[in-house]
Write a protein that holds these residues in place. Structure first.
Motif, PDB file in Angstrom:
ATOM      1  N   UNK A 172       7.327 -10.221  26.843  1.00  0.00           N
ATOM      2  CA  UNK A 172       7.114  -8.819  27.217  1.00  0.00           C
ATOM      3  C   UNK A 172       8.369  -7.964  27.051  1.00  0.00           C
ATOM      4  N   UNK A 173       9.507  -8.596  26.764  1.00  0.00           N
ATOM      5  CA  UNK A 173      10.766  -7.852  26.665  1.00  0.00           C
ATOM      6  C   UNK A 173      10.784  -6.980  25.407  1.00  0.00           C
ATOM      7  N   UNK A 174      10.959  -5.652  25.557  1.00  0.00           N
ATOM      8  CA  UNK A 174      10.972  -4.762  24.390  1.00  0.00           C
ATOM      9  C   UNK A 174      12.090  -5.089  23.404  1.00  0.00           C
ATOM     10  N   UNK A 175      13.241  -5.526  23.927  1.00  0.00           N
ATOM     11  CA  UNK A 175      14.389  -5.794  23.062  1.00  0.00           C
ATOM     12  C   UNK A 175      14.179  -6.993  22.138  1.00  0.00           C
ATOM     13  N   UNK A 192       6.072  -7.782  17.334  1.00  0.00           N
ATOM     14  CA  UNK A 192       5.012  -6.836  16.945  1.00  0.00           C
ATOM     15  C   UNK A 192       3.858  -6.808  17.944  1.00  0.00           C
ATOM     16  N   UNK A 193       3.686  -7.886  18.711  1.00  0.00           N
ATOM     17  CA  UNK A 193       2.611  -7.958  19.711  1.00  0.00           C
ATOM     18  C   UNK A 193       3.199  -8.366  21.067  1.00  0.00           C
ATOM     19  N   UNK A 194       3.892  -7.464  21.756  1.00  0.00           N
ATOM     20  CA  UNK A 194       4.454  -7.825  23.056  1.00  0.00           C
ATOM     21  C   UNK A 194       3.389  -7.863  24.140  1.00  0.00           C
ATOM     22  N   UNK A 195       3.634  -8.663  25.159  1.00  0.00           N
ATOM     23  CA  UNK A 195       2.768  -8.647  26.341  1.00  0.00           C
ATOM     24  C   UNK A 195       3.108  -7.391  27.140  1.00  0.00           C
ATOM     25  N   UNK A 196       2.107  -6.600  27.548  1.00  0.00           N
ATOM     26  CA  UNK A 196       2.391  -5.346  28.259  1.00  0.00           C
ATOM     27  C   UNK A 196       3.089  -5.575  29.594  1.00  0.00           C
ATOM     28  N   UNK A 197       3.944  -4.632  29.965  1.00  0.00           N
ATOM     29  CA  UNK A 197       4.710  -4.744  31.201  1.00  0.00           C
ATOM     30  C   UNK A 197       3.797  -4.803  32.415  1.00  0.00           C
TER      31      UNK A 197
END
Length: 200
Positions: free
Chosen positions: A98-101, A105-110
Motif C-alpha cells: 500500500x506504500x505510495x513510494x 501500478x496496483x497498490x492496495x488502497x490506504x
C-alpha cells in the motif's frame, strides 16, 4: 478433588503437547522466516520471486494446520506462533503493497490498510486483556475470520500478480471492497465471541 471438566470454548494450553520441534511448528517458523525475505524482494522490485515467496508462505499456513490436526502435533508454542505468523505475513504484505513510494501500478488502497490494521490491533488488545484477566485461552477462528483470511490472501496474491505483469487491473477494487467488508464483519464476530466467553 480437582475438577477436570471442560467445554469446547474453554480450551486451555494444557491440552497441547509440550514438544516444540514438530513438523507443524517448523513450517510455522519457516513462514515467519519468509516474511523478511518477502519484504526485501519487494523493496528490490523482484516481484516474481516475491510472489513465489508469498505463495510458499501461504502453503505452509495450510500445511502446518493439517499436520498438527492429523498427526497429533498440537503444541502450546504452535497455538501462539501460528496466528502470530499469519498476522505478520498478511499485515506486512498489505502495508508494503500500500506504500505510495513503492510505485506499484496496483497498490492496495490506504483505507483497506487502515481497516486491516485497526481490526488486528483491536483483536490483539482484546485478546491480551482477556488472557490477563481470565488466563490463557485458544480462541477458535470464526467463520468470517476464515473467510477474511482467504480474501486477504487473494487480495495480496492478485496485487502481486498484476504488479509483476505490469497490468493495471481495475477489477481488483471489487476484491478490495469484499476484503474490507469481511475484515469488519470478522472483527465484530470476534467481539461477539469474546462477550459470550465473558458471559460464561
Amino acid at each position: 478433588m480437582k475438577n477436570t471438566s471442560s467445554t469446547v470454548s474453554d480450551i486451555t494450553v494444557e491440552k497441547y503437547r509440550p514438544n516444540i520441534l514438530t513438523i507443524a511448528n517448523q513450517l510455522t517458523i519457516l513462514r515467519i522466516v519468509c516474511i523478511p525475505v518477502f519484504i526485501i524482494l519487494l523493496v528490490y522490485n523482484r516481484l516474481g520471486w516475491a510472489l513465489v515467496t508469498f505463495c510458499v508462505a501461504a502453503v505452509t499456513d495450510g500445511l502446518d494446520g493439517i499436520i498438527a490436526r492429523h498427526f497429533q502435533q498440537k503444541t502450546s508454542l504452535g497455538a501462539i506462533l501460528d496466528p502470530i505468523a499469519d498476522k505478520l505475513l498478511m499485515s506486512t504484505s498489505i502495508v508494503v503493497l500500500s506504500l505510495p513510494q513503492m510505485g506499484f501500478p496496483n497498490p492496495i488502497p490506504i483505507w483497506l490498510l487502515l481497516i486491516v490494521i485497526f481490526r488486528d490491533v483491536f483483536i490483539l488488545l482484546g485478546g491480551l486483556a482477556f488472557m490477563l484477566t481470565y488466563g490463557f485461552r485458544v480462541f477458535p477462528p470464526s467463520v468470517a475470520g476464515k473467510a477474511n483470511t482467504v480474501f486477504q490472501f487473494l487480495t495480496v496474491f492478485g496485487v502481486l500478480l498484476y504488479n509483476w505483469t505490469g497490468v493495471q487491473e481495475g477489477g481488483l477494487y471489487f476484491l478490495f471492497i469484499l476484503t474490507g467488508l469481511l475484515t469488519v464483519v470478522s472483527g465484530f464476530q470476534y467481539l461477539a465471541m469474546g462477550r459470550r466467553l465473558l458471559d460464561h
